[in-house]
Scaffold this active site. Structure first.
Site, mmCIF file in Angstrom:
data_model
loop_
_atom_site.group_PDB
_atom_site.id
_atom_site.type_symbol
_atom_site.label_atom_id
_atom_site.label_comp_id
_atom_site.label_asym_id
_atom_site.label_seq_id
_atom_site.Cartn_x
_atom_site.Cartn_y
_atom_site.Cartn_z
ATOM 1 N N LYS A 117 -2.445 -2.042 -3.236
ATOM 2 C CA LYS A 117 -3.502 -1.191 -2.664
ATOM 3 C C LYS A 117 -3.097 0.272 -2.849
ATOM 4 C CE LYS A 117 -5.980 -0.253 1.626
ATOM 5 N NZ LYS A 117 -6.674 -0.872 2.747
ATOM 6 N N GLU A 139 0.824 -1.213 0.000
ATOM 7 C CA GLU A 139 0.000 0.000 0.000
ATOM 8 C C GLU A 139 0.858 1.263 0.000
ATOM 9 O OE1 GLU A 139 -2.840 0.280 3.212
ATOM 10 O OE2 GLU A 139 -3.543 2.228 2.542
#
Ligand code: 13P
Length: 331
Positions: free
Chosen positions: A222, A180
């Site tokens: 992500k 992420e």
């Protein structure tokens, strides 16, 4: 890695992003979760944090729209009120348990306003422990502040390096890493500036992942959507967000990555869903889904607000949001 180990990583990553299901991010640290509880008038005890997560996790039919749930270490180690461990309750609910393993974004030396995400010390041992207790996937979030002169190349580099070291340790332990790299939405920048920075960040992240031997087919990316800053006066249409987001991802993300699960990053719940719908309508080589936090749980937290009589109201609010997002993934 043996072929069995590799195949398990690949199949878990594919399962996490297979439409129409997405990932519920319920991994706020105890400090952040306490602030959110206090805002709705709940005393922030470990039990209150557990009750709130139990309310989310036991929502009837959750697994129809949710493939996995990301948990904080505190929650992962707690028991539900009926004595089940949280990983056991996830298995019972038909969702994969995930664990946030970074220890937060800390000020980066000699870089005013920028952060480095920490948590690599002892991570091999922690990953092995989480894996032995049922964690199927993990998460590490790098946060990059965007303004006219930030992020610096150094902040991008050190955060990408740490993400890749984390991802390698996850895969070694047989746990799928959610990677992420979040370019923050704060500010009054135009979408074009977010596009430029997101592109540079993803280029660096995938270079580091490759350099450190991470198998791209065994991760879930992500990222942020490519949006204008929250303070930008002329917010772009969902079609513009989708076009810019897919343009950047197509340029930077290997086709072997099984899926992309977007964060919501402070967008209003309906706006995040509208953007997700427009992105999912584009043709892409990877699965597209959501891994929202606030855009899924804010309404549920407000509806419940610590009142045992409002337990069902909280679950209904969560159910509405996860279904709305799942619905836009259906073709
Ligand atoms: P938001 O969707 O609220 O940005 O949270 C997602 C997340 O997991 C942040 O790390």
């Amino acid at each position: 890695m043996t072929s069995e180990h590799t195949e398990k990583l690949h199949s878990t990553a594919r399962a996490l992003v297979a439409p129409p299901r997405g990932i519920l991010a319920a991994d706020e640290s105890p400090g952040t979760m306490s602030q959110r509880l206090e805002k709705v008038g709940v005393e922030p005890t470990p039990e209150a944090r557990r009750d709130y997560r139990e309310m989310l996790l036991t929502t009837p039919g959750l697994s129809e729209s949710v493939s996995g749930i990301i948990l904080a270490d505190e929650t992962f180690n707690q028991e539900l009120s009926d004595g089940r461990t949280v990983p056991q309750a996830c298995a019972d609910a038909g969702v994969l348990p995930g664990i946030k393993v970074d220890t937060g974004a800390k000020p980066l030396a000699f870089a005013p306003g920028e952060t480095i995400t920490e948590g690599l010390d002892g991570l091999r041992e922690r990953m092995q422990d989480y894996a032995s207790r049922g964690a199927a996937f993990a998460k590490w979030r790098a946060a990059l502040k965007l303004d006219a002169s930030l992020p610096t190349d150094r902040a991008i580099h050190v955060n990408a390096h740490a993400l890749a070291r984390y991802a390698a340790l996850c895969q070694e332990a047989g746990v799928v890493p959610i990677v992420e790299p979040e370019v923050l939405m704060d500010g009054d920048h135009a979408l074009e500036r977010c596009e430029e920075v997101t592109s540079g960040v993803l280029e660096k992240v995938f270079a580091e992942l490759a350099a450190q031997g991470v198998d791209p087919a065994g991760i879930v990316l992500k990222p942020n959507m490519v949006v204008a800053g929250l303070g930008f006066s002329d917010q772009p249409e969902a079609s513009e967000v989708a076009a810019a987001t897919v343009r950047v991802l197509t340029q930077r993300v290997p086709e072997s990555v099984p899926g992309i699960a977007f964060l919501s990053g402070g967008q209003a719940a309906e706006v995040a869903t509208r953007h997700l719908k427009a992105i999912a309508a584009e043709s892409t080589p990877w699965g597209i889904t959501f891994s929202f936090g606030r855009a899924l749980v804010d309404g549920a937290l407000r509806a419940w607000a610590g009142d045992p009589d409002k337990w069902k109201d909280g679950q209904t609010a969560l159910d509405d949001r996860v279904r709305a997002n799942s619905e836009v993934l259906k073709r």
